[in-house]
Design an enzyme around this catalytic site. Structure first.
Site, short mmCIF file in Angstrom:
data_model
loop_
_atom_site.label_atom_id
_atom_site.label_comp_id
_atom_site.label_asym_id
_atom_site.label_seq_id
_atom_site.Cartn_x
_atom_site.Cartn_y
_atom_site.Cartn_z
CG HIS A 81 -1.88 1.18 1.20
ND1 HIS A 81 -1.88 2.18 2.15
CD2 HIS A 81 -2.86 1.51 0.33
CE1 HIS A 81 -2.83 3.06 1.88
NE2 HIS A 81 -3.43 2.67 0.77
CG HIS A 82 3.35 2.56 -2.40
ND1 HIS A 82 4.02 2.25 -3.56
CD2 HIS A 82 3.99 1.89 -1.40
CE1 HIS A 82 5.02 1.42 -3.28
NE2 HIS A 82 5.02 1.19 -1.98
CD GLU A 141 -14.40 4.32 0.50
OE1 GLU A 141 -13.95 5.12 -0.33
OE2 GLU A 141 -14.63 3.12 0.24
CG HIS A 189 -8.20 3.17 -4.05
ND1 HIS A 189 -9.26 2.95 -3.20
CD2 HIS A 189 -7.96 1.99 -4.67
CE1 HIS A 189 -9.64 1.68 -3.30
NE2 HIS A 189 -8.86 1.08 -4.17
#
Length: 692
Positions: free
Chosen positions: A403-404, A498, A473
């Protein structure tokens, strides 16, 4: 007046009329099946125009084409057709992963060469492609002395509609696509009222414009969708709305740092402007036009990427049971929790684990003006042993998804990208989820402008060098680039799951995903994060919930197209739950896909065949209205029998009053079978078909 004088007068009048009549230059084109037809023409000194008809009826009325270029006169009139080329293309190509294996690409092309009659004598080509399922066109500017450095103020491409059609739209926000869809007539669109939305991390809506894909339905039932394809080295396009004249006009995303919207040099091409056309809603989903308008893959071997389901440290943060940052005292990305999730994944046919909040910097990632240099993409927090987690995952047959989160600090990510990708490669990690929450840095740029379009593509190119797949994203819109860069596996680009956990506007309504299937999903694969079983979010969020039934959540694994699908809920809600079997069984890579029924914003049912097997999976969802459907299985091979497991709404299920009520039924299905299905309000069904 004598007869001779009258005759002379009539001759003079006729000659004068002939001199005043504007010369018309006209070209036409038909789709392979002959149902769509294009008229392109230039009348006298006026701008070039095009019109589109379907079976003789107007789809796009005469609409102008042209450009506003800084420091130059408008490129719109006094133009001649100097060349015409037509071409017929029929080809097939194979998706390395996706909603189908074999893709047919068939179209008729018209390439029109244009040149100004007067100085500066600029020239360009307009290329039209007519498919059976729509029209695409783009501008191509050759290298020329009269036009070298080009600063485009606006691309004046018009779409004049033939009626006040029903539209499914989100505002033309330059910074985010995470708005709820609206349903209205063209004449009723008002995007301006959605400025300053309190649930969005960033937003900028300067005009009454809409984003694409924009889907419309005419009074006689024709379905249209406007979008763009092969967006590269350009700015994203919104559609300015002319509510009085029932028209749209291209409105490119700009920058606060320049008085132009696109800077290019000749030769260059624009993205394709696309209009998909279908008799019914299903045809929009089944169209391959957007991906076909992109170039073939530049990556020869994609065998290193395996489509997968995954679990992760994500929903925890949105429920506030854990946190991204270590200073909070409830850090989620710990070695211990990661191993617990790996054990669960390994035991349940889930191949991936996404860990968010593993790296330093989360204490200052949002709400700070100066975010450059905050994140370090190679240094884990002290309670997360990255190498040990990677080793343990490999031992258990589970892949880590890196994850970045950049916090939209693009210069920091650009500087660290190669180092971060090298670390991933050394650990055997082949996929990354990137994030760009917040206002773009450098200040004055927007998520959907030319600066960021180039940034997102540079990430794909660099990742490809290291055999890394990217799930983006807060992205630029999908425009079919996955054909050229099949390491672009999925992206967000919509209002996701979310929002159900923390938005102040009631979350996503039941109609949200029946709209998404016919709008955002037309652009490409979606990382939506389905599979919430604890629908009421009890005891974490008293004022929030997921506005679907549990069966609806299962159906999304088939309805929403993506080669990466998350089992998003906390794993304790899956342990021992009979309905979790469908998530274990369902595939994520497909041989073929068929839309069995559907209406935009109301309901949809999709059947997909697992790649490499004869197994099928079917998912159906509805909006807030209960619905009775009849499913036919004539797409199955004749004479073959399938063991079927149906996960459906219970008789008393309801998205709000009783969302977790469901039933499981065992059936035998053949090609001549007919299955009645009842969908509860906000409900759905999921069906697995395993060939005997």
């Amino acid at each position: 007046m004598s007869k001779r004088s009258l005759l002379l007068f009539m001759v003079v009048v006729l000659l004068a009329g002939a001199c005043m009549k504007k010369p018309v230059q006209l070209e036409d084109l038909k789709s392979p099946d002959g149902q769509l037809s294009l008229d392109f023409k230039i009348v006298g000194n006026e701008a070039p125009t095009y019109a589109l008809l379907y079976n003789g009826k107007s789809v796009i009325q005469e609409s102008e084409l042209g450009f506003l270029i800084k420091g130059q006169q408008e490129l719109a009139g006094n133009i001649d057709i100097v060349s015409v080329d037509k071409e017929v293309v029929k080809e097939n190509w194979e998706m390395p992963w996706g909603e189908k294996r074999e893709v047919s690409n068939e179209y008729n092309q018209l390439k029109v060469g244009l040149k100004e009659r007067k100085a500066p004598g600029r020239s360009l080509f307009i290329v039209f492609r007519l498919f059976d399922d729509g029209l695409a066109f783009r501008y191509e500017f050759p290298e020329q002395d009269s036009l070298k450095d080009v600063f485009i103020l606006e691309e004046n491409t018009e779409f004049n509609l033939s009626g006040d059609h029903k539209c499914f739209w989100i505002p033309g926000d330059w910074d985010i696509y995470e708005h709820l869809y609206n349903t209205s007539k063209i004449s009723e669109i008002d995007a301006i009222k959605y400025r300053n939305h309190n649930s969005l991390a960033q937003t900028h809506i300067p005009n009454n414009a809409v984003n694409t894909p924009l889907t419309l339905i005419t009074d006689d039932g024709l379905h249209l969708s406007f979008h763009e394809a092969n967006l590269s080295n350009y700015s994203g396009m919104t559609l300015q709305v002319d509510t009085a004249n029932l028209a749209f006009k291209s409105c490119l995303v700009g920058s606060d740092n320049h008085d132009y919207k696109v800077a290019v040099q000749t030769p260059f091409v624009t993205p394709w402007r696309t209009i998909q056309v279908s008799d019914d809603a299903a045809g929009l989903i089944e169209s391959d036009m957007i991906v076909n308008l992109n170039e073939p893959s530049v990556i020869e071997d994609m065998s290193w990427f395996e489509p997968m389901k995954y679990v992760g440290i994500w929903w925890d943060m949105h429920l506030e049971t854990k946190s991204w940052d270590m200073a909070s005292g409830k850090h989620g990305a710990t070695t211990e929790y990661a191993k617990e999730l790996i054990d669960f994944a390994a035991a349940h046919n889930i191949k991936g684990l996404l860990v968010e909040g593993w790296n330093t910097g989360w204490e200052h990632w949002i709400g700070f003006e100066d975010r450059e240099g905050v994140f370090d993409f190679v240094t884990p927090y002290p309670d997360y042993d990255l190498e040990e987690v990677a080793r343990y995952a490999k031992e258990k047959g589970v892949e880590i998804i890196m994850h970045h989160e950049t916090s939209a600090a693009t210069e920091t990510y650009t500087k660290q990208m190669d180092t971060a990708f090298k670390l991933m490669k050394s650990l055997g990690i082949n996929a990354v989820k990137t994030g760009y929450v917040g206002k773009i840095l450098p200040k004055g740029e927007y998520h959907h402008g030319q600066y960021m379009v180039e940034h997102y593509e540079s990430v794909l190119k660099n990742a490809a060098k290291y055999n890394i797949a990217v799930n983006a994203h807060e992205p630029i819109k999908a425009t079919g680039k996955r054909r050229t860069y099949p390491n672009a596996i999925a992206r967000e680009g919509l209002r996701g799951q979310e929002f159900n956990a923390w938005s102040q506007d009631g979350g996503n309504p039941p109609e949200h995903l029946p709209i998404i299937a016919f709008t955002r999903m037309l652009a490409g694969p979606i990382d939506f994060t389905p599979g919430i079983f604890n629908i009421k979010l009890d005891p974490y969020k008293a004022n929030n919930q997921v506005n679907t039934t549990l069966a609806h959540q299962l159906a999304l694994y088939v309805v929403i197209n993506s080669p990466v699908q998350m089992a998003a809920d906390l794993i304790k809600y899956y342990d021992g739950h009979p309905a979790f079997q469908f998530i274990e069984d369902v595939a994520v890579n497909w041989e073929q896909s068929k839309v069995l029924n559907g209406e935009v914003g109301d309901f949809v049912t999709i059947a997909r065949q697992e790649r490499g097997t004869n197994n099928w999976f079917i998912g159906g969802i509805t909006d807030e209205n209960e619905r009775d459907l009849e499913i036919k299985f004539d797409f199955l091979p004749k004479g073959k029998s399938y063991n079927a497991t149906l996960y459906c709404d219970a008789a008393d299920a309801h998205w709000d009053r009783n969302p977790q009520a469901y039933e499981i039924k065992e059936l035998e299905i053949m090609s001549n079978s007919v299955l009645p299905i009842h969908l509860a309000p906000g409900g759905g069904f999921a069906l697995s078909l395993i060939q005997k």
